[in-house]
Design a protein around this motif. Structure first.
Motif, mmCIF file in Angstrom:
data_model
loop_
_atom_site.group_PDB
_atom_site.id
_atom_site.type_symbol
_atom_site.label_atom_id
_atom_site.label_comp_id
_atom_site.label_asym_id
_atom_site.label_seq_id
_atom_site.Cartn_x
_atom_site.Cartn_y
_atom_site.Cartn_z
ATOM 1 N N TYR A 1 0.814 -1.230 0.000
ATOM 2 C CA TYR A 1 0.000 0.000 0.000
ATOM 3 C C TYR A 1 0.838 1.266 0.000
ATOM 4 O O TYR A 1 0.323 2.345 -0.286
ATOM 5 N N MET A 2 2.104 1.142 0.335
ATOM 6 C CA MET A 2 3.011 2.296 0.338
ATOM 7 C C MET A 2 2.469 3.456 1.165
ATOM 8 O O MET A 2 2.567 4.616 0.787
ATOM 9 N N MET B 1 -3.088 -12.148 -1.204
ATOM 10 C CA MET B 1 -2.353 -13.304 -1.730
ATOM 11 C C MET B 1 -1.757 -12.988 -3.103
ATOM 12 O O MET B 1 -0.696 -13.471 -3.459
ATOM 13 N N LEU B 2 -2.495 -12.225 -3.907
ATOM 14 C CA LEU B 2 -2.042 -11.811 -5.239
ATOM 15 C C LEU B 2 -2.172 -10.300 -5.329
ATOM 16 O O LEU B 2 -3.206 -9.742 -4.979
ATOM 17 N N SER B 3 -1.126 -9.641 -5.785
ATOM 18 C CA SER B 3 -1.190 -8.181 -5.927
ATOM 19 C C SER B 3 0.060 -7.681 -6.647
ATOM 20 O O SER B 3 1.098 -8.341 -6.620
ATOM 21 N N ALA B 4 -0.069 -6.521 -7.266
ATOM 22 C CA ALA B 4 1.140 -5.766 -7.611
ATOM 23 C C ALA B 4 1.725 -5.276 -6.288
ATOM 24 O O ALA B 4 0.994 -5.027 -5.332
ATOM 25 N N VAL B 5 3.046 -5.144 -6.225
ATOM 26 C CA VAL B 5 3.708 -4.756 -4.976
ATOM 27 C C VAL B 5 4.582 -3.531 -5.266
ATOM 28 O O VAL B 5 5.813 -3.615 -5.342
ATOM 29 N N LYS C 1 7.641 -1.131 -9.144
ATOM 30 C CA LYS C 1 6.465 -0.755 -9.924
ATOM 31 C C LYS C 1 6.439 -1.614 -11.191
ATOM 32 O O LYS C 1 7.359 -1.562 -11.996
ATOM 33 N N THR C 2 5.393 -2.409 -11.342
ATOM 34 C CA THR C 2 5.256 -3.294 -12.503
ATOM 35 C C THR C 2 4.030 -2.869 -13.306
ATOM 36 O O THR C 2 3.091 -2.297 -12.742
ATOM 37 N N PRO C 3 4.008 -3.128 -14.611
ATOM 38 C CA PRO C 3 2.839 -2.749 -15.408
ATOM 39 C C PRO C 3 1.574 -3.440 -14.906
ATOM 40 O O PRO C 3 1.624 -4.598 -14.466
ATOM 41 N N PRO D 1 -5.021 -9.516 -10.891
ATOM 42 C CA PRO D 1 -4.425 -9.113 -9.616
ATOM 43 C C PRO D 1 -2.914 -9.345 -9.574
ATOM 44 O O PRO D 1 -2.329 -9.501 -8.507
ATOM 45 N N SER D 2 -2.303 -9.394 -10.724
ATOM 46 C CA SER D 2 -0.838 -9.448 -10.854
ATOM 47 C C SER D 2 -0.206 -10.742 -10.333
ATOM 48 O O SER D 2 -0.507 -11.800 -10.850
ATOM 49 N N PHE D 3 0.628 -10.641 -9.288
ATOM 50 C CA PHE D 3 1.538 -11.740 -8.937
ATOM 51 C C PHE D 3 1.338 -12.224 -7.508
ATOM 52 O O PHE D 3 0.783 -11.505 -6.685
#
Length: 634
Positions: free
Chosen positions: A273-274, A399-403, A408-410, A416-418
């Protein structure tokens, strides 16, 4: 594709678990250091930070007093009662101490359960944090659950105390709680000794039961200067029980620990969440659900962030209210649900431009699969990254998300990304538990041990914990999410819906999510629910219920029939004729719970002429009547 930096970060988290999580554990306060990071001697049960002592309330409130005592900690906001009240960390600390003192005066001690049945008001947060402070185990039940549902949870948790209110508010109307409480305690076998009542003055007919019901305001006045010492807990002692929604029979009480949960939340606030100390986070959920526990109460406060507790809907007084809250509070992190965004998608787009939301860095969405059209729409409208992520009541955090806090990933719309750090998440074929390849539909599962923050067991039922979650495959013990997913060639995951939300059409297994995506790609469809309906010839047939954007296009029976053909042709084009719905019914609203989940099972039951089941949490009973009317006209 996941970048090299995040890939290495994730790989270390599952290959060097002890080293990785020892580092993350530095993000919280330990009163006594842990002796061992992980004890996995009794699979699938995992114990994290063994021997360490800490406290969730201390990490969320006390440890911030020196550095940010006068910073806002909690902002209570209600568009139902037109109230707004901020609490600094120092004021929150005082209120939590008062609530903790009240609980102790009512006989609550370490290990006792406290059932919290409350609307979205500040006192609910005080009660949750007070339980954590004194080592009591809270069990929050979504406000408005029917008396029978409440009674089953009471009998499973056996609370010493219930904390409740006279009423909640929804759409400008009071939703009385007290009669439900009284009825639940009448039928429960193990009712609590005392009921602490927060009286908002919304239910004029409310009567207190002498000797059992006690008034919060009266007791608070007696404990204004209370200083309740923190009860330090071993990391693996229970912090709370949260019953999974939609269960039949005996509810499943997800049990969470203390140290692992605090560490996982602190790590997620930093890496996913930064959120930085001193900023503001606006999570639109309810404390009755896991998102409310993790990212309204504990997560933001552990990170030293101001959290917003909102009582209201996304469209009252108008569809700009959420964006006004973002503007007024300069929120930098926002967390909501796909259903809510689909509701906003049907409103005047001008509301999205009316307020200054430039403080917002990310919008996170979770709770159900996010369809690509909605993901694209809100991303374009806000002009910031909209991060879909996937998790469950059982896991407690994503469990799955961009992080983005790591790399920063596309973003891929609808994905839900990775796998999130800590989760050895894979796709297994249902037939033989072998690992699936790219673009192959399989079961989303986690190779244990589950990371910190996930459920440690089911309350009072270790055997059921193993049987429900770790027994899907006879050849290997993995945690099953009961969701279908695929992973594309770039490593992005897509969730396709429940393994039990599969439609078997003439031997072809189709996920409801796939068909919903296809229906929703028609430009005049705002929202859709697809259910499998029993069919003598094919076993099951998909049937769609769609909310249209322009009702003028279905004004006559002929126009409806033509529009239905158009939608079916869209599905044919995207998925093939095998996935074509048997019917597409047009409605103006879909039946949902007050937390925004579609009542697919109830829709399916009506379509098959069966009893729709427990509808106590339905947001708008009229939506179900529309389904009945549509089926009646079929």
């Amino acid at each position: 594709m996941a970048g090299e930096i995040y890939r290495a970060f994730h790989e270390r988290s599952v290959k060097d678990r002890e080293g990785f999580w020892a580092e993350q554990a530095r993000l919280i306060h330990w009163q006594k250091p842990f002796q061992k990071v992980l004890d996995f001697s009794r699979p699938p049960f995992a114990k994290w930070f063994v021997g360490g002592e800490t406290n969730l309330c201390y990490n969320a409130v006390d440890r911030h007093l020196a550095a940010r005592g006068d910073q806002k900690a909690l902002v209570y906001l209600s568009t139902e009662t037109d109230e707004e009240k901020p609490y600094t960390y120092r004021e929150l600390h005082a209120e939590v101490n008062r609530m903790a003192a009240i609980m102790q005066a009512l006989g609550v001690t370490k290990g006792d359960r406290v059932l919290v049945y409350m609307p979205m008001i500040a006192e609910a947060a005080f009660a949750i944090l007070a339980c954590a402070r004194i080592g009591a185990v809270h069990s929050v039940v979504f406000g408005g659950f029917a008396a029978g549902s409440l009674a089953t949870r009471i009998d499973d948790a056996r609370p010493k105390l219930m904390v409740t209110s006279d009423a909640g508010m929804r759409g400008g109307k009071a939703v009385p709680y007290k009669h439900l409480v009284d009825e639940s305690l009448r039928v429960a076998q193990f009712p609590p000794e005392k009921v602490l009542m927060v009286n908002r003055g919304l239910d004029k007919d409310m009567k207190l039961v002498a000797g059992r019901d006690v008034d919060y305001a009266t007791l608070r006045a007696q404990h204004m200067d209370a200083q309740v010492p923190v009860t330090w807990l071993e990391s693996n002692e229970p912090s709370y029980i949260l019953y999974t929604s939609g269960t039949t029979g005996k509810p499943k009480g997800v049990q969470r620990d203390v140290g692992g949960y605090a560490t996982a939340l602190a790590a997620s606030m930093k890496h996913i969440y930064m959120g930085n100390a001193g900023e503001t986070m606006f999570t639109t959920s309810d404390i009755g659900w896991v998102v409310g526990h993790s990212y309204i109460i504990y997560g933001p406060l552990i990170a030293g962030i101001t959290t917003i507790m909102y009582e209201g809907t996304p469209i009252r007084p108008d569809a700009g209210i959420w964006w006004k809250i973002v503007q007024d509070n300069k929120a930098s992190v926002m967390f909501s649900a796909p259903t809510a965004i689909r509701v906003l998608k049907k409103q005047d787009p001008a509301f999205l431009k009316k307020y200054d939301v430039s403080s917002l860095r990310h919008l996170f969405l979770a709770g159900e699969p996010l369809d690509e059209p909605t993901h694209r729409w809100i991303s374009d409208a806000l002009g910031i990254p909209v991060i879909d992520h996937y998790w469950q009541t059982e896991t407690g955090w994503p469990m799955l998300s961009a992080v983005p806090g790591v790399e920063k990933t596309p973003i891929k719309f609808g994905s839900p990304s990775f796998p999130v750090f800590g989760y050895d998440l894979r796709l297994f074929r249902e037939a033989d538990a072998s690992e699936a390849g790219a673009d192959e539909k399989a079961v989303v599962a986690v190779v244990p041990p589950l990371p910190p923050g996930c459920l440690s067991t089911l309350w009072g039922d270790d055997e059921r914990f193993v049987k429900v979650y770790f027994s899907m495959f006879s050849t290997k013990q993995v945690y099953s999410s009961f969701d279908w997913g695929i992973r594309d060639k770039d490593g992005y995951f897509f969730i396709l819906g429940r393994t039990d939300d599969v439609i078997n059409v003439a031997g072809h297994r189709l996920g409801t999510r796939e068909i919903e995506e296809a229906v929703q790609s028609h430009p005049n469809v705002a929202e859709v629910a697809v259910v499998g309906v029993a069919d003598q010839l094919k076993g099951q047939l998909p049937v769609a219920f769609a909310v249209v954007k322009d009702v003028a296009r279905i004004a006559t029976p002929e126009a409806r029939a033509e529009h239905e053909k158009e939608v079916m042709a869209t599905v044919d084009k995207l998925l093939g004729a095998i996935a074509r719905p048997g019917r597409v019914h047009f409605v103006t609203a879909l039946p949902k719970t007050r937390s925004g989940k579609l009542l697919r099972r109830s829709i399916q039951a009506l379509a098959e002429g069966r009893d729709p089941g427990d509808l106590t949490t339905i947001e708008d009973p009229g939506a179900l009547e529309q389904i009945k009317a549509a089926l009646g006209g079929a």
